[in-house]
Design a protein around this motif. Structure first.
Motif, PDB file in Angstrom:
ATOM      1  N   ARG A 125       0.843  -1.210   0.000  1.00 32.10           N
ATOM      2  CA  ARG A 125       0.000   0.000   0.000  1.00 32.10           C
ATOM      3  C   ARG A 125       0.870   1.249   0.000  1.00 32.10           C
ATOM      4  O   ARG A 125       0.625   2.194  -0.770  1.00 32.10           O
ATOM      5  CB  ARG A 125      -0.918  -0.002   1.227  1.00 32.10           C
ATOM      6  CG  ARG A 125      -1.736   1.281   1.379  1.00 32.10           C
ATOM      7  CD  ARG A 125      -2.488   1.312   2.697  1.00 32.10           C
ATOM      8  NE  ARG A 125      -1.588   1.190   3.835  1.00 32.10           N
ATOM      9  CZ  ARG A 125      -0.856   2.180   4.324  1.00 32.10           C
ATOM     10  NH1 ARG A 125      -0.908   3.387   3.764  1.00 32.10           N
ATOM     11  NH2 ARG A 125      -0.065   1.992   5.366  1.00 32.10           N
ATOM     12  N   LYS A 126       1.889   1.242   0.843  1.00 32.81           N
ATOM     13  CA  LYS A 126       2.776   2.406   0.920  1.00 32.81           C
ATOM     14  C   LYS A 126       3.525   2.609  -0.388  1.00 32.81           C
ATOM     15  O   LYS A 126       3.705   3.748  -0.849  1.00 32.81           O
ATOM     16  CB  LYS A 126       3.777   2.201   2.065  1.00 32.81           C
ATOM     17  CG  LYS A 126       4.651   3.412   2.349  1.00 32.81           C
ATOM     18  CD  LYS A 126       3.823   4.589   2.849  1.00 32.81           C
ATOM     19  CE  LYS A 126       4.714   5.751   3.245  1.00 32.81           C
ATOM     20  NZ  LYS A 126       3.924   6.935   3.661  1.00 32.81           N
ATOM     21  N   GLU A 129       1.229   4.245  -2.870  1.00 34.42           N
ATOM     22  CA  GLU A 129       0.980   5.643  -2.486  1.00 34.42           C
ATOM     23  C   GLU A 129       2.170   6.544  -2.815  1.00 34.42           C
ATOM     24  O   GLU A 129       1.978   7.703  -3.212  1.00 34.42           O
ATOM     25  CB  GLU A 129       0.674   5.723  -0.985  1.00 34.42           C
ATOM     26  CG  GLU A 129      -0.680   5.155  -0.594  1.00 34.42           C
ATOM     27  CD  GLU A 129      -0.907   5.203   0.909  1.00 34.42           C
ATOM     28  OE1 GLU A 129      -2.031   4.904   1.344  1.00 34.42           O
ATOM     29  OE2 GLU A 129       0.048   5.528   1.653  1.00 34.42           O
ATOM     30  N   GLU A 130       3.389   6.017  -2.668  1.00 29.42           N
ATOM     31  CA  GLU A 130       4.589   6.825  -2.879  1.00 29.42           C
ATOM     32  C   GLU A 130       5.058   6.831  -4.331  1.00 29.42           C
ATOM     33  O   GLU A 130       5.917   7.634  -4.696  1.00 29.42           O
ATOM     34  CB  GLU A 130       5.722   6.311  -1.985  1.00 29.42           C
ATOM     35  CG  GLU A 130       5.459   6.450  -0.488  1.00 29.42           C
ATOM     36  CD  GLU A 130       5.374   7.913  -0.057  1.00 29.42           C
ATOM     37  OE1 GLU A 130       6.089   8.755  -0.640  1.00 29.42           O
ATOM     38  OE2 GLU A 130       4.589   8.204   0.864  1.00 29.42           O
ATOM     39  N   LYS A 137      -1.208   6.631 -11.448  1.00 26.72           N
ATOM     40  CA  LYS A 137      -2.150   7.561 -10.827  1.00 26.72           C
ATOM     41  C   LYS A 137      -3.556   6.970 -10.727  1.00 26.72           C
ATOM     42  O   LYS A 137      -4.356   7.404  -9.896  1.00 26.72           O
ATOM     43  CB  LYS A 137      -2.204   8.861 -11.631  1.00 26.72           C
ATOM     44  CG  LYS A 137      -0.942   9.711 -11.534  1.00 26.72           C
ATOM     45  CD  LYS A 137      -1.105  11.003 -12.322  1.00 26.72           C
ATOM     46  CE  LYS A 137       0.121  11.889 -12.183  1.00 26.72           C
ATOM     47  NZ  LYS A 137      -0.025  13.144 -12.970  1.00 26.72           N
ATOM     48  N   THR A 140      -5.073   2.457  -6.633  1.00 22.53           N
ATOM     49  CA  THR A 140      -4.823   2.646  -5.209  1.00 22.53           C
ATOM     50  C   THR A 140      -4.960   1.300  -4.506  1.00 22.53           C
ATOM     51  O   THR A 140      -5.484   0.338  -5.082  1.00 22.53           O
ATOM     52  CB  THR A 140      -5.816   3.662  -4.616  1.00 22.53           C
ATOM     53  OG1 THR A 140      -5.473   3.934  -3.251  1.00 22.53           O
ATOM     54  CG2 THR A 140      -7.242   3.149  -4.672  1.00 22.53           C
ATOM     55  N   TYR A 142      -6.213  -0.568  -0.802  1.00 17.20           N
ATOM     56  CA  TYR A 142      -6.910  -0.471   0.479  1.00 17.20           C
ATOM     57  C   TYR A 142      -6.576  -1.725   1.279  1.00 17.20           C
ATOM     58  O   TYR A 142      -6.724  -2.846   0.773  1.00 17.20           O
ATOM     59  CB  TYR A 142      -8.418  -0.381   0.254  1.00 17.20           C
ATOM     60  CG  TYR A 142      -9.246  -0.416   1.523  1.00 17.20           C
ATOM     61  CD1 TYR A 142      -9.627   0.756   2.170  1.00 17.20           C
ATOM     62  CD2 TYR A 142      -9.662  -1.636   2.068  1.00 17.20           C
ATOM     63  CE1 TYR A 142     -10.390   0.716   3.326  1.00 17.20           C
ATOM     64  CE2 TYR A 142     -10.427  -1.679   3.223  1.00 17.20           C
ATOM     65  CZ  TYR A 142     -10.782  -0.509   3.848  1.00 17.20           C
ATOM     66  OH  TYR A 142     -11.542  -0.547   4.994  1.00 17.20           O
ATOM     67  N   LYS A 157     -11.430   6.157  -1.408  1.00 16.57           N
ATOM     68  CA  LYS A 157     -10.089   6.017  -1.980  1.00 16.57           C
ATOM     69  C   LYS A 157     -10.152   5.978  -3.503  1.00 16.57           C
ATOM     70  O   LYS A 157      -9.276   6.507  -4.194  1.00 16.57           O
ATOM     71  CB  LYS A 157      -9.422   4.739  -1.462  1.00 16.57           C
ATOM     72  CG  LYS A 157      -8.932   4.830  -0.025  1.00 16.57           C
ATOM     73  CD  LYS A 157      -8.176   3.591   0.384  1.00 16.57           C
ATOM     74  CE  LYS A 157      -6.815   3.507  -0.269  1.00 16.57           C
ATOM     75  NZ  LYS A 157      -5.842   4.478   0.250  1.00 16.57           N
ATOM     76  N   LYS A 170     -10.721   5.566  -9.526  1.00 16.43           N
ATOM     77  CA  LYS A 170      -9.517   4.752  -9.548  1.00 16.43           C
ATOM     78  C   LYS A 170      -9.842   3.265  -9.466  1.00 16.43           C
ATOM     79  O   LYS A 170     -10.853   2.863  -8.896  1.00 16.43           O
ATOM     80  CB  LYS A 170      -8.619   5.109  -8.370  1.00 16.43           C
ATOM     81  CG  LYS A 170      -7.957   6.459  -8.449  1.00 16.43           C
ATOM     82  CD  LYS A 170      -6.988   6.629  -7.283  1.00 16.43           C
ATOM     83  CE  LYS A 170      -6.248   7.958  -7.350  1.00 16.43           C
ATOM     84  NZ  LYS A 170      -5.271   8.096  -6.256  1.00 16.43           N
TER      85      LYS A 170
END
Length: 290
Positions: A125-126, A129-130, A137, A140, A142, A157, A170
């Motif tokens: 997940r991180k 996000e990074e 883009k 995502t 969850y 999200k 997304k």
């Protein structure tokens, strides 16, 4: 047991192409056929007119359609290699081990430590996000808390900050860390796992057996079909053109008895948009109530 009402999970079944994974719009075959044939026909007729005037060779409608198909295959190949390059053995690869270990340090882990399925879920997940790659883009991740997926949080999200990107919503990967028993996996969960792996939106299970990590992609009878990521292979430089793809795919998955499965695992689901998520929620609820 795993999810409260109004949440979701999911797995294997959908046939998709690499652009789909990047949330790239692809028209369906019916609209493609009608629109494209009209376009090609008009172009073909124009070329015939030009031939009458200029007496130059023309390209047939069949050749144009074949050329278009070749372009599509080439585009899929480009996206295929692009996705694989994100997992390359390089500090620059957005999902390579170098980056994932850096994110793991923030969770108190270091290279060589045991990364459980739940920790891996949060690291992934991180990493998403990074990631600053423009093609990421539209996706995502969850991660469920206490085996519960809250629909409103997932939809938030999916819809966050998408207006500026001129897209509807997304795609989301939903990761649900669970424990299927105490010290050993409870055999009563076998039918549940089979049901989950049979769902259209499920993308598999991060898990394994004690002290060994596997990726479970399906089942046969009472055995799980898995891929083992620990097979050592030669380094591949994904920065070069036409780098070899063979080592990034598993030609021979293996089977393991369900009873040998470690009870700690993370179940994954992929929903391309909010509508997918709502349909997935309905299907998951049926499995949970069965």
């Amino acid at each position: 047991m795993l999810l409260a009402q109004g949440l979701i999970l999911h797995f294997l079944g959908r046939a998709w192409t690499w652009p789909d994974a990047l949330n790239i719009e692809n028209s369906d075959s019916e609209s493609w056929t009608s629109n494209t044939v009209k376009k090609f026909t008009a172009s073909f007729e124009a070329s015939l007119s030009g031939e009458r005037e200029l007496k130059t060779p023309t390209i047939s409608l069949k050749e144009k359609i074949e050329r278009y198909s070749d372009d599509r295959e080439m585009q899929n190949e480009i996206y295929h290699r692009k996705i694989i390059s994100w997992f390359g053995d390089s500090p620059l690869a957005v999902f390579g081990l170098h980056q994932l270990i850096e994110y793991g340090k923030k969770s108190g882990k270091k290279a060589g430590d045991w990364y459980g399925p739940a920790v891996v879920a949060h690291i992934l997940r991180k990493a998403v996000e990074e990631a600053r790659h423009p093609d990421l883009k539209g996706i995502t991740i969850y991660v469920a808390q206490d085996c519960t997926v809250y629909s409103s949080d997932v939809i938030d999200k999916q819809c966050t900050s998408m207006a500026s990107d001129n897209t509807n919503d997304k795609a989301v990967i939903i990761l649900v860390p669970v424990r299927l028993g105490g010290e050993r996996t409870n055999a009563d969960y076998l039918d549940f796992v089979k049901g989950i792996l049979s769902l259209e939106y499920c993308v598999g299970i991060i898990g394994g057996k004690p002290k060994q990590s596997y990726y479970f992609a399906g089942f046969q009878d009472d055995s799980l079909i898995y891929m083992d990521p620990h097979y050592c292979q030669s380094f591949v430089d994904v920065s070069i053109k036409d780098f070899p793809l063979e080592t990034f795919h598993c030609p021979s998955p293996k089977k393991m008895s369900f009873r040998k499965m470690d009870p700690s695992c993370t179940i994954g689901f992929y929903c391309r948009n909010v509508q997918d998520f709502k349909r997935a929620s309905e299907e998951i609820t049926k499995v949970l109530l069965f």
